[in-house]
Design a protein around this motif. Sequence first.
Motif, PDB file in Angstrom:
ATOM      1  N   GLU A  62      64.048  60.354  47.603  1.00  0.00           N
ATOM      2  CA  GLU A  62      64.426  58.972  47.313  1.00  0.00           C
ATOM      3  C   GLU A  62      63.193  58.146  46.977  1.00  0.00           C
ATOM      4  OE1 GLU A  62      66.813  57.186  50.388  1.00  0.00           O
ATOM      5  OE2 GLU A  62      67.712  59.107  50.884  1.00  0.00           O
ATOM      6  N   TRP A  63      63.319  57.312  45.935  1.00  0.00           N
ATOM      7  CA  TRP A  63      62.295  56.367  45.543  1.00  0.00           C
ATOM      8  C   TRP A  63      62.879  54.979  45.780  1.00  0.00           C
ATOM      9  CZ3 TRP A  63      62.865  61.072  43.365  1.00  0.00           C
ATOM     10  CH2 TRP A  63      61.733  61.829  43.090  1.00  0.00           C
ATOM     11  N   LYS A  64      62.451  54.313  46.856  1.00  0.00           N
ATOM     12  CA  LYS A  64      62.984  52.999  47.212  1.00  0.00           C
ATOM     13  C   LYS A  64      61.914  51.928  47.055  1.00  0.00           C
ATOM     14  CE  LYS A  64      66.315  54.524  50.718  1.00  0.00           C
ATOM     15  NZ  LYS A  64      66.700  54.385  52.133  1.00  0.00           N
ATOM     16  N   GLY A  65      62.343  50.695  47.004  1.00  0.00           N
ATOM     17  CA  GLY A  65      61.403  49.575  46.993  1.00  0.00           C
ATOM     18  C   GLY A  65      60.713  49.409  45.653  1.00  0.00           C
ATOM     19  N   SER A  66      59.474  48.905  45.702  1.00  0.00           N
ATOM     20  CA  SER A  66      58.743  48.621  44.467  1.00  0.00           C
ATOM     21  C   SER A  66      57.521  49.515  44.334  1.00  0.00           C
ATOM     22  CB  SER A  66      58.319  47.148  44.444  1.00  0.00           C
ATOM     23  OG  SER A  66      57.442  46.875  45.519  1.00  0.00           O
ATOM     24  N   TYR A  67      57.152  49.764  43.080  1.00  0.00           N
ATOM     25  CA  TYR A  67      56.005  50.600  42.744  1.00  0.00           C
ATOM     26  C   TYR A  67      55.156  49.831  41.744  1.00  0.00           C
ATOM     27  CZ  TYR A  67      58.420  54.241  45.199  1.00  0.00           C
ATOM     28  OH  TYR A  67      59.032  54.956  46.193  1.00  0.00           O
ATOM     29  N   THR A  68      53.954  49.461  42.145  1.00  0.00           N
ATOM     30  CA  THR A  68      53.075  48.678  41.289  1.00  0.00           C
ATOM     31  C   THR A  68      52.668  49.480  40.063  1.00  0.00           C
ATOM     32  OG1 THR A  68      52.249  47.611  43.285  1.00  0.00           O
ATOM     33  CG2 THR A  68      50.981  47.275  41.272  1.00  0.00           C
ATOM     34  N   GLY A  69      52.373  50.767  40.248  1.00  0.00           N
ATOM     35  CA  GLY A  69      51.984  51.634  39.137  1.00  0.00           C
ATOM     36  C   GLY A  69      53.197  52.291  38.511  1.00  0.00           C
ATOM     37  N   SER A  70      53.705  53.337  39.160  1.00  0.00           N
ATOM     38  CA  SER A  70      54.838  54.090  38.625  1.00  0.00           C
ATOM     39  C   SER A  70      55.445  54.953  39.733  1.00  0.00           C
ATOM     40  CB  SER A  70      54.358  54.985  37.485  1.00  0.00           C
ATOM     41  OG  SER A  70      55.403  55.777  36.983  1.00  0.00           O
ATOM     42  N   GLU A  71      56.706  55.278  39.605  1.00  0.00           N
ATOM     43  CA  GLU A  71      57.347  56.165  40.579  1.00  0.00           C
ATOM     44  C   GLU A  71      56.882  57.603  40.422  1.00  0.00           C
ATOM     45  OE1 GLU A  71      61.391  53.567  41.288  1.00  0.00           O
ATOM     46  OE2 GLU A  71      61.499  55.276  39.949  1.00  0.00           O
ATOM     47  N   THR A  72      56.498  57.995  39.206  1.00  0.00           N
ATOM     48  CA  THR A  72      55.953  59.332  38.950  1.00  0.00           C
ATOM     49  C   THR A  72      54.749  59.197  38.025  1.00  0.00           C
ATOM     50  OG1 THR A  72      57.303  59.721  36.990  1.00  0.00           O
ATOM     51  CG2 THR A  72      58.234  60.398  39.119  1.00  0.00           C
ATOM     52  N   LEU A  73      53.824  60.140  38.120  1.00  0.00           N
ATOM     53  CA  LEU A  73      52.645  60.117  37.249  1.00  0.00           C
ATOM     54  C   LEU A  73      52.025  61.504  37.161  1.00  0.00           C
ATOM     55  CD1 LEU A  73      50.478  58.430  35.637  1.00  0.00           C
ATOM     56  CD2 LEU A  73      49.234  58.301  37.811  1.00  0.00           C
ATOM     57  N   ALA A  74      51.657  61.917  35.935  1.00  0.00           N
ATOM     58  CA  ALA A  74      50.863  63.127  35.717  1.00  0.00           C
ATOM     59  C   ALA A  74      49.465  62.660  35.325  1.00  0.00           C
ATOM     60  CB  ALA A  74      51.476  63.986  34.617  1.00  0.00           C
TER      61      ALA A  74
END
Length: 105
Positions: A62-74
Amino acid sequence: FIPGLYCNKIENTGVAMRFLGSNLGITQVLHNTMENHYYGFVLKNNGFIGDVGSDGNASDNEWKGSYTGSETLADDSDGSYCTLFVQNGGVYDPSINPIDRLNGG
């Protein structure tokens, strides 16, 4: 027993989960909750984990709340080698960052 990361609740950090280099020994990443981070799920420095979940068997992370950058990143990694099998919609369906810093994108 299948090695992996199961049922963790990770809140309010810079990076929730970061995988550096080869992580072939970690074969399952299931039922984890990430909430309020800069980045959620990150592959870094040729990070490789393989598929997370499988077709017809979502990982239920689960990805909840806020993400300043990104929820996923390579980051200096090829994200195309890691498929995230997720449920459609809501907290189970992260936004996928199409920028792969390896390619200067």
